[in-house]
Design a protein around this motif. Structure first.
Motif, PDB file in Angstrom:
ATOM      1  N   THR A  33       7.123   5.649   8.588  1.00 22.44           N
ATOM      2  CA  THR A  33       7.546   5.092   7.298  1.00 22.44           C
ATOM      3  C   THR A  33       6.536   4.043   6.856  1.00 22.44           C
ATOM      4  N   LEU A  34       6.622   3.653   5.604  1.00 23.85           N
ATOM      5  CA  LEU A  34       5.736   2.612   5.092  1.00 23.85           C
ATOM      6  C   LEU A  34       5.998   1.279   5.769  1.00 23.85           C
ATOM      7  N   ASP A  35       7.246   1.050   6.201  1.00 26.55           N
ATOM      8  CA  ASP A  35       7.549  -0.217   6.869  1.00 26.55           C
ATOM      9  C   ASP A  35       6.859  -0.304   8.232  1.00 26.55           C
ATOM     10  N   ILE A  44      -0.903  -0.501  -0.402  1.00 23.99           N
ATOM     11  CA  ILE A  44       0.493  -0.114  -0.178  1.00 23.99           C
ATOM     12  C   ILE A  44       1.385  -1.314   0.092  1.00 23.99           C
ATOM     13  N   GLU A  46       3.836  -4.535  -0.992  1.00 22.31           N
ATOM     14  CA  GLU A  46       4.979  -4.583  -1.891  1.00 22.31           C
ATOM     15  C   GLU A  46       4.514  -4.695  -3.336  1.00 22.31           C
ATOM     16  N   LYS A  48       2.721  -2.612  -5.023  1.00 16.40           N
ATOM     17  CA  LYS A  48       1.489  -1.901  -5.343  1.00 16.40           C
ATOM     18  C   LYS A  48       1.801  -0.493  -5.868  1.00 16.40           C
ATOM     19  N   ARG A  51       2.505   2.391  -3.309  1.00 11.63           N
ATOM     20  CA  ARG A  51       3.798   2.223  -2.627  1.00 11.63           C
ATOM     21  C   ARG A  51       4.941   2.603  -3.574  1.00 11.63           C
ATOM     22  N   ARG A  52       4.859   2.172  -4.824  1.00 10.81           N
ATOM     23  CA  ARG A  52       5.913   2.515  -5.780  1.00 10.81           C
ATOM     24  C   ARG A  52       5.965   4.022  -5.997  1.00 10.81           C
ATOM     25  N   ILE A  54       5.105   6.411  -3.900  1.00 11.46           N
ATOM     26  CA  ILE A  54       5.687   7.075  -2.725  1.00 11.46           C
ATOM     27  C   ILE A  54       7.193   6.830  -2.671  1.00 11.46           C
ATOM     28  N   ALA A  55       7.609   5.571  -2.904  1.00 11.41           N
ATOM     29  CA  ALA A  55       9.034   5.237  -2.807  1.00 11.41           C
ATOM     30  C   ALA A  55       9.862   5.968  -3.860  1.00 11.41           C
ATOM     31  N   LEU A  75      -0.909   8.096   6.131  1.00 12.72           N
ATOM     32  CA  LEU A  75      -0.336   7.945   4.794  1.00 12.72           C
ATOM     33  C   LEU A  75       0.097   9.297   4.241  1.00 12.72           C
TER      34      LEU A  75
END
Length: 487
Positions: A33-35, A44, A46, A48, A51-52, A54-55, A75
């Motif tokens: 996961t990204l976390d 990536i 917060e 960015k 990241r947005r 992908i989420a 990634l």
């Protein structure tokens, strides 16, 4: 009818599980996961864009560019696990145009029947040739597929400009030392995917050494750690103590970040050239060592040193060019590693030499005049006259033989009429060019002394106020020779 493709079987599942268990540590510890992802906060973090995207599962075509072990494939796999689109991985090493056509056709069918998008991940995309990249271009453009490409090479050089313009490029950086440390500690404590079951104690100096030698490459660090751990027999209490020697044996050599055919090749030679130009022997020697350690062709470096000698030093030190030629010959004669010292000597000599680009600028000005002005014929007095006809036509007439003159020099014009008086070479006051400047200054002073002052016009030649001389074009005197700069 073609046979229907079979679905996954029990054997497929068992094979995947076996591969997962036997995969190298770097593959087993790959963040899911990204976390869990470590590093690359600039793309990536917060808030960015990536990241947005992908989420929110709002993907677009993109190129991930970065050094080995920086997280490009990770990634891509995180995207595969988080998107509702069908994810199709390909490797440019083994895939061909037929594979691309198959993937595109399946993507069209999937979009038409199920309204499901297809994300095509192409690892090592720089290995695709132009025709292979052109094959997917129309389908990236019309949205049939969403392309994610991963490359260690500069996409400006390795990816078609048309394809590049339809994808966003995200640049990944080598991981910092603290980020590599996080991954190492995580692998040591993870009992499910890592080495937690082995009860490993990593000495602090061994940890520092591993971080340093991995050169920002997470894959190198984790796989070397596993090799050292599994080859170390347990001691009292089943604990395995990993020392610097164990890490050194596992690594064998430092993870070298250099590609003599890629961008680092050009960046390193640029750094070497600029260090020489700035007279910094320490910087120049470092970049020389980096290039040679990375497997750069020493004769390529020798050729570039010759270029530096004539471009940045020139006649400020006439010995610079012979020094670099001698270094080239030494490398050719001795080979490696003995010849590397000759390159090092030449590099330091160039750094310490006085600098001048006067010759470089002079020849550049000549090239511009040759390209942009009329190519006048050679003046008659500079031509040879081997035949009677040529003599009658005036070839060689008026030529002054310098050795017959008292000072061994002639002030006759040697440029075509349209460039008469043009000055190209203006030496600096550094090194030997200071001597060259004095000699040219003496020549100019002598020329001006020999030039008679302009005649005073007779009353009949005087012009009325505002009147201009009416001379035919062929009688207009050539532009006078300007003075050389005295700066």
């Amino acid at each position: 009818m073609p046979p229907k493709p079979r679905g996954p079987t029990l054997f497929d599942a068992q094979r995947q599980q076996t591969l997962q268990n036997q995969a190298p540590l770097a593959a087993r510890m790959r963040p899911r996961t990204l976390d869990e992802f470590v590093g690359q906060g600039h793309i990536i973090g917060e808030g960015k864009l990536l990241r947005r995207a992908i989420a929110n599962d709002q993907l677009f075509s993109l190129i991930l560019w970065g050094p080995p072990g920086s997280g490009k494939t990770t990634l891509a796999q995180i995207i595969a696990n988080s998107t509702n689109a069908h994810f199709e991985p390909l490797s440019a090493v083994s895939a061909g145009v037929n594979d691309l056509r198959r993937v595109v056709q399946e993507a069209k069918d999937r979009l038409g029947m199920f309204q499901q998008r297809t994300v095509v991940f192409i690892d090592e995309i720089h290995r695709f040739n132009k025709s292979q990249q052109d094959a997917i271009l129309p389908y990236v453009e019309d949205g049939t597929i969403i392309l994610i490409g991963a490359t260690t090479e500069n996409p400006s050089f390795e990816v078609n400009s048309a394809l590049l313009s339809r994808a966003r490029v995200f640049t990944l950086e080598a991981l910092r030392d603290d980020e590599i440390g996080i991954l190492i500690d995580r692998a040591l404590s993870d009992r499910e995917r890592g080495l937690g079951e082995l009860k490993i104690m990593l000495a602090s100096d061994a940890r520092s050494y591993l971080i340093n030698m991995s050169n920002g490459d997470a894959r190198t660090a984790l796989n070397a750690l596993e090799a050292a751990a599994r080859s170390k027999p347990p001691a009292i209490g089943e604990t395995r103590l990993i020392t610097v020697d164990d890490i050194r044996d596992a690594l064998q050599s430092r993870a070298v970040r250099y590609d003599k055919h890629g961008e680092l090749h050009f960046d390193a030679i640029s750094a070497l050239h600029k260090s020489v130009r700035d007279s910094d022997p320490d910087g120049a020697l470092y970049w020389l060592g980096r290039m040679l350690d990375g497997g750069e062709d020493p004769l390529y470096i020798a050729r570039r040193l010759v270029r530096m000698a004539v471009e940045d030093i020139g006649l400020a030190d006439p010995h610079a060019l012979p020094q670099t030629i001698a270094a080239q010959q030494a490398v050719h004669f001795l080979g490696q590693p003995e010849g590397e010292l000759a390159l090092a000597q030449a590099v330091v000599y160039l750094c310490l030499a006085p600098k001048s680009n006067a010759l470089y600028r002079a020849y550049g000005a000549v090239q511009r005049d040759v390209a942009e002005t009329r190519n006048e014929p050679v003046p008659l007095h500079l031509r040879n006259a081997p035949t009677e006809l040529m003599k009658r036509l005036g070839y060689g007439r008026g030529y002054e033989y310098a050795h017959d003159l008292p000072e061994g020099r002639s002030d006759q014009e040697h440029l075509p009429p349209n460039l008469a008086g043009r000055i190209y070479y203006e030496p600096t006051g550094r090194g030997f060019e200071a001597v060259a400047r004095e000699r040219l200054a003496w020549r100019e002073e002598r020329r001006h002394r020999a030039t008679p002052p302009p005649a005073t016009p007779t009353p009949a030649e005087e012009l009325a106020p505002g009147e201009e001389p009416q001379l035919p074009p062929e009688d207009v005197p050539p532009r006078r020779r300007g003075k050389r700069s005295t700066l």
